[in-house]
Design a protein around this motif. Structure first.
Motif, PDB file in Angstrom:
ATOM      1  N   THR A  45       0.821  -1.212   0.000  1.00  0.00           N
ATOM      2  CA  THR A  45       0.000   0.000   0.000  1.00  0.00           C
ATOM      3  C   THR A  45       0.857   1.266   0.000  1.00  0.00           C
ATOM      4  O   THR A  45       0.418   2.329   0.439  1.00  0.00           O
ATOM      5  N   GLY A  46       2.084   1.154  -0.525  1.00  0.00           N
ATOM      6  CA  GLY A  46       2.894   2.320  -0.833  1.00  0.00           C
ATOM      7  C   GLY A  46       3.377   3.150   0.335  1.00  0.00           C
ATOM      8  O   GLY A  46       3.408   4.376   0.246  1.00  0.00           O
ATOM      9  N   CYS A  47       3.820   2.525   1.407  1.00  0.00           N
ATOM     10  CA  CYS A  47       4.303   3.286   2.562  1.00  0.00           C
ATOM     11  C   CYS A  47       5.454   4.210   2.185  1.00  0.00           C
ATOM     12  O   CYS A  47       5.498   5.373   2.589  1.00  0.00           O
ATOM     13  N   VAL A  48       6.399   3.699   1.405  1.00  0.00           N
ATOM     14  CA  VAL A  48       7.574   4.499   1.056  1.00  0.00           C
ATOM     15  C   VAL A  48       7.201   5.712   0.202  1.00  0.00           C
ATOM     16  O   VAL A  48       7.935   6.688   0.128  1.00  0.00           O
ATOM     17  N   TYR A  49       6.017   5.670  -0.411  1.00  0.00           N
ATOM     18  CA  TYR A  49       5.533   6.795  -1.224  1.00  0.00           C
ATOM     19  C   TYR A  49       4.637   7.745  -0.424  1.00  0.00           C
ATOM     20  O   TYR A  49       4.013   8.638  -0.984  1.00  0.00           O
TER      21      TYR A  49
ATOM     22  N   SER B 243      -5.848 -14.778  12.845  1.00  0.00           N
ATOM     23  CA  SER B 243      -5.902 -15.431  14.150  1.00  0.00           C
ATOM     24  C   SER B 243      -6.753 -16.689  14.089  1.00  0.00           C
ATOM     25  O   SER B 243      -7.804 -16.701  13.439  1.00  0.00           O
ATOM     26  N   PRO B 244      -6.329 -17.764  14.776  1.00  0.00           N
ATOM     27  CA  PRO B 244      -7.141 -18.980  14.825  1.00  0.00           C
ATOM     28  C   PRO B 244      -8.503 -18.739  15.472  1.00  0.00           C
ATOM     29  O   PRO B 244      -9.448 -19.479  15.224  1.00  0.00           O
ATOM     30  N   LEU B 245      -8.607 -17.710  16.307  1.00  0.00           N
ATOM     31  CA  LEU B 245      -9.840 -17.470  17.049  1.00  0.00           C
ATOM     32  C   LEU B 245     -10.749 -16.438  16.387  1.00  0.00           C
ATOM     33  O   LEU B 245     -11.962 -16.582  16.385  1.00  0.00           O
ATOM     34  N   THR B 246     -10.160 -15.398  15.813  1.00  0.00           N
ATOM     35  CA  THR B 246     -10.974 -14.288  15.314  1.00  0.00           C
ATOM     36  C   THR B 246     -10.978 -14.148  13.807  1.00  0.00           C
ATOM     37  O   THR B 246     -11.625 -13.250  13.266  1.00  0.00           O
ATOM     38  N   GLY B 247     -10.258 -14.992  13.075  1.00  0.00           N
ATOM     39  CA  GLY B 247     -10.218 -14.886  11.629  1.00  0.00           C
ATOM     40  C   GLY B 247      -9.224 -13.825  11.182  1.00  0.00           C
ATOM     41  O   GLY B 247      -8.263 -13.530  11.875  1.00  0.00           O
ATOM     42  N   SER B 248      -9.467 -13.253  10.009  1.00  0.00           N
ATOM     43  CA  SER B 248      -8.510 -12.321   9.411  1.00  0.00           C
ATOM     44  C   SER B 248      -9.029 -10.887   9.402  1.00  0.00           C
ATOM     45  O   SER B 248     -10.206 -10.645   9.145  1.00  0.00           O
ATOM     46  N   THR B 249      -8.114  -9.953   9.664  1.00  0.00           N
ATOM     47  CA  THR B 249      -8.431  -8.536   9.571  1.00  0.00           C
ATOM     48  C   THR B 249      -7.257  -7.829   8.882  1.00  0.00           C
ATOM     49  O   THR B 249      -6.150  -8.337   8.849  1.00  0.00           O
ATOM     50  N   ILE B 250      -7.537  -6.638   8.350  1.00  0.00           N
ATOM     51  CA  ILE B 250      -6.509  -5.812   7.724  1.00  0.00           C
ATOM     52  C   ILE B 250      -6.244  -4.616   8.623  1.00  0.00           C
ATOM     53  O   ILE B 250      -7.172  -3.938   9.062  1.00  0.00           O
ATOM     54  N   VAL B 251      -4.957  -4.366   8.912  1.00  0.00           N
ATOM     55  CA  VAL B 251      -4.568  -3.252   9.775  1.00  0.00           C
ATOM     56  C   VAL B 251      -3.542  -2.399   9.034  1.00  0.00           C
ATOM     57  O   VAL B 251      -2.608  -2.928   8.439  1.00  0.00           O
ATOM     58  N   SER B 252      -3.718  -1.072   9.062  1.00  0.00           N
ATOM     59  CA  SER B 252      -2.786  -0.171   8.387  1.00  0.00           C
ATOM     60  C   SER B 252      -2.343   0.939   9.325  1.00  0.00           C
ATOM     61  O   SER B 252      -3.074   1.319  10.244  1.00  0.00           O
ATOM     62  N   THR B 253      -1.156   1.461   9.065  1.00  0.00           N
ATOM     63  CA  THR B 253      -0.673   2.649   9.762  1.00  0.00           C
ATOM     64  C   THR B 253      -0.157   3.612   8.698  1.00  0.00           C
ATOM     65  O   THR B 253       0.449   3.197   7.706  1.00  0.00           O
ATOM     66  N   PRO B 254      -0.434   4.918   8.833  1.00  0.00           N
ATOM     67  CA  PRO B 254      -0.016   5.872   7.795  1.00  0.00           C
ATOM     68  C   PRO B 254       1.487   6.117   7.806  1.00  0.00           C
ATOM     69  O   PRO B 254       2.140   6.055   8.855  1.00  0.00           O
ATOM     70  N   ALA B 255       2.023   6.411   6.644  1.00  0.00           N
ATOM     71  CA  ALA B 255       3.439   6.772   6.537  1.00  0.00           C
ATOM     72  C   ALA B 255       3.682   8.106   7.225  1.00  0.00           C
ATOM     73  O   ALA B 255       2.826   8.987   7.225  1.00  0.00           O
ATOM     74  N   LEU B 256       4.867   8.264   7.796  1.00  0.00           N
ATOM     75  CA  LEU B 256       5.228   9.521   8.441  1.00  0.00           C
ATOM     76  C   LEU B 256       5.492  10.605   7.406  1.00  0.00           C
ATOM     77  O   LEU B 256       5.300  11.788   7.660  1.00  0.00           O
ATOM     78  N   GLU B 257       5.962  10.172   6.226  1.00  0.00           N
ATOM     79  CA  GLU B 257       6.198  11.108   5.121  1.00  0.00           C
ATOM     80  C   GLU B 257       6.414  10.311   3.854  1.00  0.00           C
ATOM     81  O   GLU B 257       6.525   9.080   3.884  1.00  0.00           O
ATOM     82  N   ALA B 258       6.476  10.996   2.711  1.00  0.00           N
ATOM     83  CA  ALA B 258       6.823  10.360   1.460  1.00  0.00           C
ATOM     84  C   ALA B 258       8.332  10.379   1.311  1.00  0.00           C
ATOM     85  O   ALA B 258       8.949  11.449   1.280  1.00  0.00           O
ATOM     86  N   TYR B 259       8.950   9.199   1.265  1.00  0.00           N
ATOM     87  CA  TYR B 259      10.403   9.119   1.242  1.00  0.00           C
ATOM     88  C   TYR B 259      10.964   9.169  -0.182  1.00  0.00           C
ATOM     89  O   TYR B 259      12.097   9.609  -0.385  1.00  0.00           O
ATOM     90  N   VAL B 260      10.197   8.695  -1.137  1.00  0.00           N
ATOM     91  CA  VAL B 260      10.577   8.802  -2.541  1.00  0.00           C
ATOM     92  C   VAL B 260       9.332   9.165  -3.347  1.00  0.00           C
ATOM     93  O   VAL B 260       8.204   8.934  -2.911  1.00  0.00           O
ATOM     94  N   ALA B 261       9.549   9.759  -4.525  1.00  0.00           N
ATOM     95  CA  ALA B 261       8.422  10.151  -5.376  1.00  0.00           C
ATOM     96  C   ALA B 261       7.846   8.916  -6.041  1.00  0.00           C
ATOM     97  O   ALA B 261       8.572   8.019  -6.481  1.00  0.00           O
ATOM     98  N   GLU B 262       6.529   8.866  -6.101  1.00  0.00           N
ATOM     99  CA  GLU B 262       5.857   7.745  -6.752  1.00  0.00           C
ATOM    100  C   GLU B 262       5.918   7.915  -8.251  1.00  0.00           C
ATOM    101  O   GLU B 262       5.587   8.971  -8.793  1.00  0.00           O
ATOM    102  N   GLU B 263       6.316   6.854  -8.942  1.00  0.00           N
ATOM    103  CA  GLU B 263       6.458   6.919 -10.389  1.00  0.00           C
ATOM    104  C   GLU B 263       5.125   6.693 -11.071  1.00  0.00           C
ATOM    105  O   GLU B 263       4.261   5.992 -10.569  1.00  0.00           O
ATOM    106  N   GLU B 264       4.956   7.317 -12.218  1.00  0.00           N
ATOM    107  CA  GLU B 264       3.724   7.131 -12.998  1.00  0.00           C
ATOM    108  C   GLU B 264       3.757   5.794 -13.704  1.00  0.00           C
ATOM    109  O   GLU B 264       4.798   5.300 -14.059  1.00  0.00           O
TER     110      GLU B 264
END
Length: 272
Positions: A237-241, A251-272
């Motif tokens: 999900t493009g953290c470095v961008y 988890s065996p008990l609760t199934g699957s979930t998706i967890v994200s944390t935002p990037a602190l900054e853009a470290y390199v420019a995203e290419e087209e």
């Protein structure tokens, strides 16, 4: 490998990307991609099966492309419960889906963390690139500006990267390591399957075509961001961008979930 989820058993494979009918790859894009096949010396492990006594009933935290974003990685692992007060939780198994180093600001710190804590990781195309650039550096004594951080590495770091598998879980035979670290699209023409890294060259996102039976977690496709398919989950999900660092928590008990944390900054420019 069989993982119990929500009372049912599910086959899983974790990788960096995918080839033909059964392949999983790493991540990366543009000029950082290694364009030649890896040397025999770098192929010490193509696939790795995680034994049941390693997995057990632990919660799996499968993290997408970190690209040296150490601070975001630590934030995400603490958010998921995989880290508690700076220490990995024994109730969790952290797995990195390739491209955990290069491009971002703290690649050496990420690599040291992975090594020191026995983190399970697969080799993406950026790990492959660093292996290649390290060997060239030792021969020529020079490094390109974007690879200056390689100067911090030792031979033992190279050895660690070389032993990383391209996939973990169910082993596969006769697969091209270059495809396993670069593929994004798959073009199906009758019985022929052609893999492409450049999605503009044809085909569709391979995750759309993958029918299982294993559920595949992969990276190497930041442009498409989070991909949630029936039998495939794309975690790049493009953290470095400057976007997000994402993990699938299973988890065996609760199934699957998706967890994200935002990037602190853009470290390199995203290419087209």
């Amino acid at each position: 490998m069989l993982i119990r989820s929500g009372g049912r058993q599910r086959r899983m494979r974790i990788c960096g990307a995918v080839l033909g009918l059964l392949v999983v790859l790493g991540a990366g894009r543009g000029e950082d991609t290694t364009t030649s096949a890896p040397t025999t010396a770098s192929l010490s492990a193509v696939h790795r099966v995680l034994p049941e006594d390693v997995v057990g009933n632990r919660t799996l935290v499968i993290v997408g492309d970190i690209h040296g974003c150490y601070d975001e990685m630590m934030e995400l692992l603490h958010t998921t419960g995989a880290m508690v007060h700076g220490v990995p939780s024994p109730r969790h198994l952290i797995v990195l889906a390739g491209d955990f180093i290069n491009r971002g600001p703290k690649s050496k710190e990420v690599l040291d963390f992975v090594k020191a804590n026995g983190i399970v990781a697969v080799r993406g195309n950026h790990e492959e690139t660093i292996i290649d650039q390290y060997v060239k550096w030792k021969k020529t004594g020079t490094l390109k500006e974007k690879y200056q951080w390689i100067g911090q590495l030792k031979n033992k770091d190279l050895a660690f990267l070389q032993q990383l598998p391209y996939t973990v879980s169910v082993p596969l035979d006769r697969q091209d390591p270059l495809v396993m670290t670069t593929m994004r699209n798959l073009l199906v023409e009758g019985s022929n399957h052609t893999a492409f890294e450049d999605s503009k060259l044809g085909g569709v996102a391979w995750g759309k075509l993958w029918k299982g039976p294993q559920h595949v977690y992969f990276g190497h496709d930041a442009r498409r961001n989070l991909q949630l398919r029936a039998m495939a989950t794309g975690l790049d999900t493009g953290c470095v961008y400057g976007r997000n660092l994402t993990a699938a928590v299973t988890s065996p008990l609760t199934g699957s979930t998706i967890v994200s944390t935002p990037a602190l900054e853009a470290y390199v420019a995203e290419e087209e």
